[in-house]
Structures are given as C-alpha cells and as structure tokens.
Design a protein around this motif. Structure first.
Motif, PDB file in Angstrom:
ATOM      1  N   ASP A 308      -1.948  -9.623  18.813  1.00 53.51           N
ATOM      2  CA  ASP A 308      -1.792  -8.366  19.527  1.00 53.51           C
ATOM      3  C   ASP A 308      -1.724  -7.235  18.504  1.00 53.51           C
ATOM      4  N   ALA A 309      -2.434  -6.141  18.787  1.00 53.23           N
ATOM      5  CA  ALA A 309      -2.503  -5.023  17.836  1.00 53.23           C
ATOM      6  C   ALA A 309      -1.122  -4.473  17.494  1.00 53.23           C
ATOM      7  N   SER A 310      -0.235  -4.404  18.483  1.00 56.75           N
ATOM      8  CA  SER A 310       1.104  -3.855  18.223  1.00 56.75           C
ATOM      9  C   SER A 310       1.909  -4.765  17.301  1.00 56.75           C
ATOM     10  N   ASN A 311       1.724  -6.080  17.430  1.00 57.09           N
ATOM     11  CA  ASN A 311       2.412  -7.008  16.532  1.00 57.09           C
ATOM     12  C   ASN A 311       1.910  -6.871  15.103  1.00 57.09           C
ATOM     13  N   VAL A 312       0.600  -6.634  14.956  1.00 55.16           N
ATOM     14  CA  VAL A 312       0.024  -6.421  13.628  1.00 55.16           C
ATOM     15  C   VAL A 312       0.620  -5.168  12.993  1.00 55.16           C
ATOM     16  N   ARG A 313       0.744  -4.103  13.797  1.00 56.39           N
ATOM     17  CA  ARG A 313       1.314  -2.853  13.273  1.00 56.39           C
ATOM     18  C   ARG A 313       2.745  -3.058  12.789  1.00 56.39           C
ATOM     19  N   ARG A 314       3.534  -3.769  13.577  1.00 57.78           N
ATOM     20  CA  ARG A 314       4.931  -3.991  13.188  1.00 57.78           C
ATOM     21  C   ARG A 314       5.028  -4.821  11.909  1.00 57.78           C
ATOM     22  N   ALA A 315       4.211  -5.866  11.815  1.00 59.35           N
ATOM     23  CA  ALA A 315       4.231  -6.714  10.620  1.00 59.35           C
ATOM     24  C   ALA A 315       3.775  -5.936   9.391  1.00 59.35           C
ATOM     25  N   PHE A 316       2.783  -5.070   9.565  1.00 61.08           N
ATOM     26  CA  PHE A 316       2.288  -4.284   8.427  1.00 61.08           C
ATOM     27  C   PHE A 316       3.332  -3.281   7.951  1.00 61.08           C
ATOM     28  N   ARG A 317       4.067  -2.694   8.869  1.00 60.71           N
ATOM     29  CA  ARG A 317       5.101  -1.730   8.477  1.00 60.71           C
ATOM     30  C   ARG A 317       6.234  -2.407   7.717  1.00 60.71           C
ATOM     31  N   ARG A 318       6.494  -3.671   8.027  1.00 62.25           N
ATOM     32  CA  ARG A 318       7.485  -4.405   7.240  1.00 62.25           C
ATOM     33  C   ARG A 318       7.005  -4.581   5.810  1.00 62.25           C
ATOM     34  N   ILE A 319       5.698  -4.775   5.660  1.00 65.53           N
ATOM     35  CA  ILE A 319       5.118  -4.932   4.319  1.00 65.53           C
ATOM     36  C   ILE A 319       5.200  -3.627   3.528  1.00 65.53           C
ATOM     37  N   THR A 320       4.798  -2.519   4.149  1.00 67.20           N
ATOM     38  CA  THR A 320       4.830  -1.239   3.428  1.00 67.20           C
ATOM     39  C   THR A 320       6.267  -0.840   3.104  1.00 67.20           C
ATOM     40  N   ASN A 321       7.184  -1.192   3.955  1.00 70.78           N
ATOM     41  CA  ASN A 321       8.590  -0.901   3.680  1.00 70.78           C
ATOM     42  C   ASN A 321       9.075  -1.715   2.487  1.00 70.78           C
ATOM     43  N   ARG A 322       8.663  -2.981   2.429  1.00 75.05           N
ATOM     44  CA  ARG A 322       9.016  -3.847   1.304  1.00 75.05           C
ATOM     45  C   ARG A 322       8.384  -3.340   0.004  1.00 75.05           C
ATOM     46  N   ALA A 323       7.234  -2.668   0.141  1.00 78.19           N
ATOM     47  CA  ALA A 323       6.542  -2.125  -1.036  1.00 78.19           C
ATOM     48  C   ALA A 323       7.130  -0.794  -1.481  1.00 78.19           C
ATOM     49  N   GLY A 324       8.146  -0.312  -0.750  1.00 80.33           N
ATOM     50  CA  GLY A 324       8.788   0.953  -1.111  1.00 80.33           C
ATOM     51  C   GLY A 324       8.078   2.177  -0.591  1.00 80.33           C
ATOM     52  N   LEU A 325       7.195   1.999   0.426  1.00 84.68           N
ATOM     53  CA  LEU A 325       6.401   3.123   0.938  1.00 84.68           C
ATOM     54  C   LEU A 325       6.871   3.593   2.318  1.00 84.68           C
ATOM     55  N   GLY A 326       7.905   2.979   2.843  1.00 78.71           N
ATOM     56  CA  GLY A 326       8.395   3.373   4.151  1.00 78.71           C
ATOM     57  C   GLY A 326       7.635   2.715   5.289  1.00 78.71           C
ATOM     58  N   THR A 327       7.889   3.167   6.509  1.00 79.24           N
ATOM     59  CA  THR A 327       7.312   2.524   7.703  1.00 79.24           C
ATOM     60  C   THR A 327       6.371   3.443   8.488  1.00 79.24           C
ATOM     61  N   THR A 328       5.813   4.429   7.824  1.00 75.69           N
ATOM     62  CA  THR A 328       4.938   5.381   8.529  1.00 75.69           C
ATOM     63  C   THR A 328       3.459   5.023   8.393  1.00 75.69           C
ATOM     64  N   TRP A 329       3.169   3.886   7.800  1.00 76.69           N
ATOM     65  CA  TRP A 329       1.774   3.485   7.584  1.00 76.69           C
ATOM     66  C   TRP A 329       1.288   2.600   8.730  1.00 76.69           C
ATOM     67  N   SER A 330      -0.032   2.626   8.948  1.00 76.48           N
ATOM     68  CA  SER A 330      -0.625   1.778   9.984  1.00 76.48           C
ATOM     69  C   SER A 330      -1.761   0.952   9.378  1.00 76.48           C
ATOM     70  N   PRO A 331      -2.105  -0.197   9.978  1.00 77.55           N
ATOM     71  CA  PRO A 331      -3.159  -1.053   9.421  1.00 77.55           C
ATOM     72  C   PRO A 331      -4.501  -0.353   9.245  1.00 77.55           C
ATOM     73  N   ARG A 332      -4.826   0.598  10.134  1.00 77.32           N
ATOM     74  CA  ARG A 332      -6.136   1.267  10.016  1.00 77.32           C
ATOM     75  C   ARG A 332      -6.247   2.076   8.736  1.00 77.32           C
ATOM     76  N   GLU A 333      -5.087   2.398   8.124  1.00 78.46           N
ATOM     77  CA  GLU A 333      -5.130   3.175   6.887  1.00 78.46           C
ATOM     78  C   GLU A 333      -5.512   2.320   5.682  1.00 78.46           C
ATOM     79  N   LEU A 334      -5.603   1.010   5.870  1.00 77.20           N
ATOM     80  CA  LEU A 334      -6.172   0.154   4.820  1.00 77.20           C
ATOM     81  C   LEU A 334      -7.667   0.477   4.676  1.00 77.20           C
ATOM     82  N   ARG A 335      -8.315   0.783   5.774  1.00 77.15           N
ATOM     83  CA  ARG A 335      -9.739   1.164   5.753  1.00 77.15           C
ATOM     84  C   ARG A 335      -9.901   2.516   5.062  1.00 77.15           C
ATOM     85  N   HIS A 336      -9.013   3.451   5.369  1.00 81.73           N
ATOM     86  CA  HIS A 336      -9.044   4.748   4.684  1.00 81.73           C
ATOM     87  C   HIS A 336      -8.831   4.549   3.178  1.00 81.73           C
TER      88      HIS A 336
END
Length: 393
Positions: A308-336
């Motif tokens: 589910d797209a929403s589950n992917v978003r939540r899991a990705f935000r946990r990753i960016t938070n762990r990377a020290g970047l906070g939780t404002t990122w979304s998976p589509r920004e990997l393409r950007h």
C-alpha cells in the motif's frame, strides 16, 4: 380552486395548510395511475412561479425533484461514476467529497446551486488548501454535476463556469544531496524497504512503477546467448542486469505514458540490493507458508500481497528520520534526487528525460526545474575554449 394554463399544461392552485399548493396533470403513467407535479408555497404568486419553472424544466428534459440536493448528486457520482477507477483513487475522491464538498454545499438543492455559491465555497477553501488540492476538489463537484446533467437531473453545470482560485503554496518537492542520499542508503540497510529505496534512487523509477515490478521484469544478460533472461530462470550469478519498467500501480496496470515503458540497466548497487532482497523474500515465503499469496512481486507485504502506498510512505519516513533528515520526505523525492544527482554529474537533459520515461525534455524541465543544474554558462565556457580567454585591461 383556480385553473390556469402554463405552456401546454393545465394547472390548478388551491389553499392547503398555511399556504397554497399548485398541481399540473401529466397524464397517466405506464401503471395507469394519474401523474401529477406539485409545488407548495406561502402565496399563489410564489406557487405559480414554481410551476412555471417546473414546466421549463420539463420542456428541457430535466427530471430532478425539488428535493434533489448537491449531496444527492455527489453520492450518486461516488456510487455510479467511479467504475474502473483504482481503489486508491476511489478512496481519495470519496475523502475529498465527504470532507470538503458535502459539508459545505450538500444541503443546497442542485437546481438552486449557482456559480456564486461555488465561487464563495472555493474562495473559502483557498485560504487553507494548496492549489492542486483545490483543483481536485473542484473537479469532484464538476464531475458529479456532469453526471447529473447526463441523467437529466439539472440543465447546466454551474461548477464548469467557475475558475479554480489559487490556493496556498504547497510543499515543494525536494531532492537529496549526494551526502544525504548516502545517509539514506545507509539508514535503509536494515529496513524491509532497503531494495526499494536503492532501486528508486539509482534508476529514477516512479513509486507506482516500483510497486508494480515483478521478478520476471528483472533480467540478466547471458553473453553466450546474447539475450536477456528473467532472473527467475537465470538466477543472479551474472554481471549485467536490467529491469523492464513496463507496468505501474495504476488503473489498467499500464505506465503513465507509452514513453514511460522502458528498459533500464541496473547499477551494481541496485543489482546487489535485489539479490539480497530475493533471498530475504524467499525466507519470508517459507515463514508465511500457506498464508503466502504469490503475485510474483518484487516488493510486497510479509504474505506476498501488493504494498500500500501509504505504508511505503510511513516506512520511508522512518528511514529518513534514522538518517537524520526528519520525516518530511516522501518516496517520490527519490526520483527527484536521481534527476538532481544525474544533472550534477553533467548528464545531458536528453539522457535524463529518457531515463525517467519522459516523452521529451520539456516535461523534464517543467517537472524537475529545481533539480536541474543551470547550464546558462555553457555558451560562454565553450567560446572561451575556442577562442581562448584574453586578459582584460
């Protein structure tokens, strides 16, 4: 009881209760019963005006009752007008309708809805919502009334006569710097989304394309045969791999455009991540046992069902938070980020457009204008190379 002629119809107006009732005989229905159209009001004049309007609607083919509201029209559209839409799209449109359209306009009779009503409603929403969201909400109303028009419930679509106002500034898309990208890749190593993140960042595929990938879309190059073969047959003991980006998690399963169908060679990092992911998924499959639903998907839940797209978003935000970047990122920004990194490395925009599946560079420039490295100095640099730089003064 007063009798009057309205158009070709004979009408009667008579006292009833605290006011008056007007009735027009429409003859007999298929069941042999008399059909009558009635309108009520406090005065004879008001009743007559309502009857005149009712006759105009009849002659125009409009069949909606006086009690048919905007709520009714929107609910009818949600029930009948979304056939063939994906579950995600249907859910999104229903939420927009039930949150923004029905609460504000739902009680208004559809025949009485005016362009002024729609203007005032949109202007109020524009104080809080982004322009893109406003367009989507306005679109819900337009399509609901369009369906009502097709069923002769209303004569014209007043929502089509109104321009969507500009809303608040939405959150602009961002791109990871090279250092941030490295931090995200490291933070993703122990996440179930690791291969998803690596593949998205290193190939620039869309999130809906990633979710639709199957294992037979991952292919290995067999030098002796000079052919690509699915890793489901060839395995991962090869040097060169690619993915067929031919599907997407969209209605019909096709990619966004025909140009979006493309074959991309995989960077070594992505191939390694998929190899590890394949092994991990095989373990998951054994653990799930009979509960496993085999859709042959690269990325799926612990029982094989689509992500589910929403589950992917939540899991990705946990990753960016762990990377020290906070939780404002979304998976589509990997393409950007892919576009930005390619541009920083001097990759021509024509090549970038092909890699991300755009029909031409104009789309790439419009969508990723903030991620593309400025090239306005290229002309001067080239002329300096040709003619040499001469000292000033």
């Amino acid at each position: 009881m007063a009798k009057i002629l309205i158009g070709k119809y004979e009408a009667t107006i008579y006292p009833e209760g605290d006011g008056y009732t007007g009735a027009i005989s429409l003859g007999f229905g298929p069941d042999g019963r008399r059909q009558r159209l009635k309108r009520k009001a406090k005065t004879k004049t008001a009743v007559k005006d309502k009857l005149i309007k009712a006759v105009k609607d009849l002659e125009a083919g409009v069949s909606a009752s006086e009690t048919y509201t905007v709520r009714d029209a929107v609910n009818d559209w949600l029930t009948k007008g979304l056939k063939g839409r994906s579950e995600n799209t249907t859910t999104k449109l229903r939420i927009l309708a039930e949150t923004h359209v029905i609460p504000k306009l739902g009680k208004i009779k559809l025949k009485q809805l005016s362009a002024d009503h729609v203007d005032a409603w949109l202007d109020q929403l524009a104080e809080e919502l982004a322009t893109t969201t406003l367009r989507e909400i306005h679109g819900v109303l337009k399509r609901a009334i369009r369906q009502a028009q097709a069923r002769d419930m209303v004569l014209r679509n007043v929502a089509e006569l109104v321009t969507t106002p500009k809303g608040t500034n939405g959150r602009p898309s961002k791109a990871l710097t090279r250092q941030q990208a490295e931090a995200v890749l490291k933070a993703a190593e122990f996440s179930e989304l690791h291969a998803y993140v690596v593949l998205s960042l290193t190939t620039g595929i869309r999130t809906e394309e990633a979710r639709a990938l199957r294992w037979d879309h991952v292919v290995a190059w067999i030098p002796s045969l000079k052919q690509w073969h699915p890793v489901t047959e060839a395995g991962f003991k090869h040097k060169k791999f690619a993915i067929y980006v031919w599907r997407a998690d969209r209605v019909g399963g096709d990619t966004k455009t025909r140009k979006s169908r493309r074959t991309l060679e995989l960077p070594t990092l992505a191939a390694q991540a998929l190899r590890q992911h394949h092994t991990r998924q095989a373990t998951q499959k054994l653990k799930a046992g009979e509960a496993w639903q085999d859709h042959n998907l690269l990325f799926c839940t612990s029982v094989g069902t689509p992500l589910d797209a929403s589950n992917v978003r939540r899991a990705f935000r946990r990753i960016t938070n762990r990377a020290g970047l906070g939780t404002t990122w979304s998976p589509r920004e990997l393409r950007h980020s892919f576009v930005s990194i390619m541009s920083d490395q001097g990759v021509p925009i024509e090549t970038i457009a092909d890699l991300v599946g755009h029909a031409g560079t104009s789309v790439t420039e419009a969508v990723y204008r903030h991620q593309l490295r400025p090239v306005i100095t290229k002309g001067a640099q080239t002329m300096n190379t040709i003619f040499g730089e001469k000292p000033t003064g």
